[in-house]
Design a protein around this motif. Sequence first.
Motif, PDB file in Angstrom:
ATOM      1  N   GLY A 130       0.804  -1.215   0.000  1.00 53.53           N
ATOM      2  CA  GLY A 130       0.000   0.000   0.000  1.00 53.53           C
ATOM      3  C   GLY A 130       0.836   1.263   0.000  1.00 53.53           C
ATOM      4  N   MET A 131       2.043   1.174  -0.540  1.00 50.85           N
ATOM      5  CA  MET A 131       2.994   2.287  -0.513  1.00 50.85           C
ATOM      6  C   MET A 131       3.003   3.007  -1.853  1.00 50.85           C
ATOM      7  SD  MET A 131       7.130   2.086   0.069  1.00 50.85           S
ATOM      8  CE  MET A 131       6.897   1.149   1.576  1.00 50.85           C
ATOM      9  N   LYS A 132       2.934   4.312  -1.796  1.00 52.63           N
ATOM     10  CA  LYS A 132       3.030   5.138  -2.992  1.00 52.63           C
ATOM     11  C   LYS A 132       4.379   5.851  -2.978  1.00 52.63           C
ATOM     12  CE  LYS A 132       0.702   8.829  -5.559  1.00 52.63           C
ATOM     13  NZ  LYS A 132      -0.411   9.821  -5.561  1.00 52.63           N
ATOM     14  N   VAL A 133       5.114   5.739  -4.082  1.00 51.58           N
ATOM     15  CA  VAL A 133       6.464   6.307  -4.152  1.00 51.58           C
ATOM     16  C   VAL A 133       6.481   7.560  -5.017  1.00 51.58           C
ATOM     17  CG1 VAL A 133       8.845   5.878  -4.835  1.00 51.58           C
ATOM     18  CG2 VAL A 133       7.512   4.048  -3.766  1.00 51.58           C
ATOM     19  N   ALA A 134       6.060   7.419  -6.261  1.00 53.51           N
ATOM     20  CA  ALA A 134       6.065   8.571  -7.162  1.00 53.51           C
ATOM     21  C   ALA A 134       5.095   9.636  -6.659  1.00 53.51           C
ATOM     22  CB  ALA A 134       5.706   8.147  -8.576  1.00 53.51           C
TER      23      ALA A 134
END
Length: 273
Positions: A130-134
């Motif tokens: 559930g991780m957003k990077v961009a």
Amino acid sequence: MRPTVIPGFKLTLGITVTYLSVIVLLPLAALAVKAAGLGFGGLWSALATDRVLSAFKVSFGLSLAAAAVNAVAGLLVAWVLVRYRFPGKRIVDAFVDLPFALPTAVAGIALTALYAPNGWVGALLKDWFGMKVAFTPLGIAIALTFIGLPFVVRTVEPVLQDLPPEEEEAAACLGASRWQTFRHVILPALMPALLTGFALAFARGVGEYGSVIFIAGNMPGVTEIAPLLIVIKLEQYDFAGAAAVGVLMLLVSFAMLLVLNLLQAWMRRRHAR
């Protein structure tokens, strides 16, 4: 007097001072003069805004974080390249210099495509964790880590190559463990070079623009960096405001690099004793 290949001191000093004045001092002086035109009150009103302070926090905070990561990772990469032989070593060594040769805009587009929510890595991180990077501060940190790694590796590598093996052998003969040898023998000798690489990576990260704007998302107060804020002010014909932000970046960067250089000099004196 011993003959030299390069001309005498006065001529070379004159050329050096002239070159540095034209290339470095005059542009910085013009920047300071442009910002000074606002006066103290104008400077304060241009800089003491939530948007400017947030942009500085993003640029300097994430540059420090990326430089710290590169200090550890760069030392590890340099150690592997110097101390071990393995198939494909030359290819790995060439990959280290890739951020130097790759245009920053290309690097930013590639990182964005990779870490976007529909990218190869971004989709996996989103589905699994559930991780957003961009378009987040984490994405900016990854971009700054990418462009800063070669500075640490190429600074530490020659020092590591020149370390005399006798010191490590003596420590082993005295019963020191590998960790003790690294901590008390190798790391103090590498620390000045490691701090230099850290400072170079930090300086590059603070002024980085091309590789960051694509992956940052450029949301004011969240992922907007100080160099982008300068560009925005220039596009709005606020030249004095852009100069004010640039002068503040220059002063903060100079202060932090001065502290790092003083720390580096202190560690060199301590190691020489």
